[in-house]
Motif scaffolding. Structure first.
Motif: not given
Ligand SMILES: Cc1cc2nc3c(=O)[nH]c(=O)nc-3n(C[C@H](O)[C@H](O)[C@H](O)COP(=O)(O)OP(=O)(O)OC[C@H]3O[C@@H](n4cnc5c(N)ncnc54)[C@H](O)[C@@H]3O)c2cc1C
Length: 296
Positions: A185, A208, A222-223, A226, A241, A245-246, A259
């Motif tokens: 994200r 993610s 998707q990594v 799920s 982050s 799950e990731h 990050n």
């Molecule tokens: C049953 C279940 C299954 C799931 N399966 C999966 C799955 O298969 N895969 C998966 O990925 N997730 C899965 N999830 C979701 C998981 O829990 C997280 O919500 C998800 O992985 C978060 O994605 P993210 O790290 O991209 O986003 P976020 O958690 O929002 O993290 C974003 C990160 O980006 C950093 N950031 C922001 N701006 C910048 C920048 N400009 N430069 C550098 N860093 C920055 C932030 O510090 C933060 O650490 C699942 C959840 C559930 C409940």
């Protein structure tokens, strides 16, 4: 008695079913309900139901529940189980625990469940009967020989499974790629740059779940739990982050994470951590990599 619902997708028993059997064995006598699949490797009593069960056929589950009066019903935390379990719990008005990693039997059930995306474990005491939706990877799969009983159940609930829509095959299998550049994200604004970097490194782009949910990349990229598990040489996590799950899907030999948050959980699993803004880092990195890769 424990009633286990096998996870069946297109007539195939899914592996998580064998983990449910392992849990059921620890809880007491059990029967495994299998709908429309070969009974490969199911250990113990099997109630085989012919036909295709789909989530809306919770009535089949309801009838079996009435017939066998189980203490607990186990479902897999997978497409079929996730849909059917809440319908059944709602209909019967009994407790439902999801994301379950442990269950113990006693006067009441004691269960442990993952909440807040796996960041917190909660212990619960649950009245009987109860329904548990069990996560992958917490019980050692048990296989054996089925002892089959056929049951014919007819349901007429006005719904019919017309077709199964599978995710599009993208032609690229990220689980087999040596180099995976993965966008979270925090890096969605730099998706184009990430794709450029992936190409330069002769790798593939992935993401993610939020990135996939936003429709920025196909589901096949998707990594995670799920999604798919990556096993190559390098995983570059950009703005991810590091939720449990990731990270469950990251089994690459080397992990480099970028990050802006020095406390991001991804740094706990990374071999190399870079505290930087991906949007600023990527153009510089691409230039450097280009110089190296384009050297005569
Ligand atoms: C049953 C279940 C299954 C799931 N399966 C999966 C799955 O298969 N895969 C998966 O990925 N997730 C899965 N999830 C979701 C998981 O829990 C997280 O919500 C998800 O992985 C978060 O994605 P993210 O790290 O991209 O986003 P976020 O958690 O929002 O993290 C974003 C990160 O980006 C950093 N950031 C922001 N701006 C910048 C920048 N400009 N430069 C550098 N860093 C920055 C932030 O510090 C933060 O650490 C699942 C959840 C559930 C409940």
């Amino acid at each position: 008695m424990i009633l286990v619902f096998a996870e069946v997708i297109e007539n195939e028993i899914q592996d998580l079913t064998y983990e449910l059997v392992a849990l059921a064995k620890q809880l007491g006598d059990y029967k495994v309900v299998v709908v429309g699949a070969e009974l490969e490797g199911i250990d113990g009593d099997v109630i085989q139901i012919d036909g295709i069960l789909h989530p809306y056929h919770y009535k089949i589950a309801e009838r079996l529940f009435e017939k066998y009066n189980p203490e607990a019903v186990l479902f897999a935390n997978a497409p079929f189980g996730m849909d059917l379990a809440p319908q059944l719990a709602g209909k019967l008005g009994i407790p439902l625990v999801t994301n379950v990693v442990k269950v113990e039997n006693g006067d009441r059930f004691k269960a442990t469940s993952l909440v807040y995306g796996g960041r917190v474990l909660v212990d619960l005491e649950v009245d009987k009967p109860a329904i548990f939706v069990v996560n992958r990877g917490y019980y050692e799969p048990v296989k054996g020989t089925p002892n089959v009983k056929n049951v014919v159940i007819k349901v007429e609930d006005g719904t019919e499974l017309l077709r199964v829509i599978k995710p599009e095959e993208a032609g690229v299998d990220i689980s087999k790629a040596d180099v995976v550049v993965s966008v979270g994200r925090g890096a969605v604004d730099s998706l184009d740059l990430a794709e450029e970097l992936a190409e330069l490194l002769k790798g593939v782009i992935a993401g993610s779940r939020p990135v996939i949910d936003q429709g920025l990349l196909p589901k096949t990229r998707q990594v995670g739990r799920s999604g798919k598990t990556v096993t190559g040489k390098l995983y570059l996590a950009l703005g991810i982050s590091g939720a449990t799950e990731h990270v469950e899907g990251v089994k690459a030999k080397n992990i480099i994470a970028v990050n802006i948050d020095r406390d991001a959980p991804i740094f706990r699993v990374a071999n190399v951590g870079v505290i930087a803004d991906v949007n600023e880092l990527l153009p510089v990195l691409i230039e450097k990599v280009r110089k190296v890769t384009e050297k005569p």
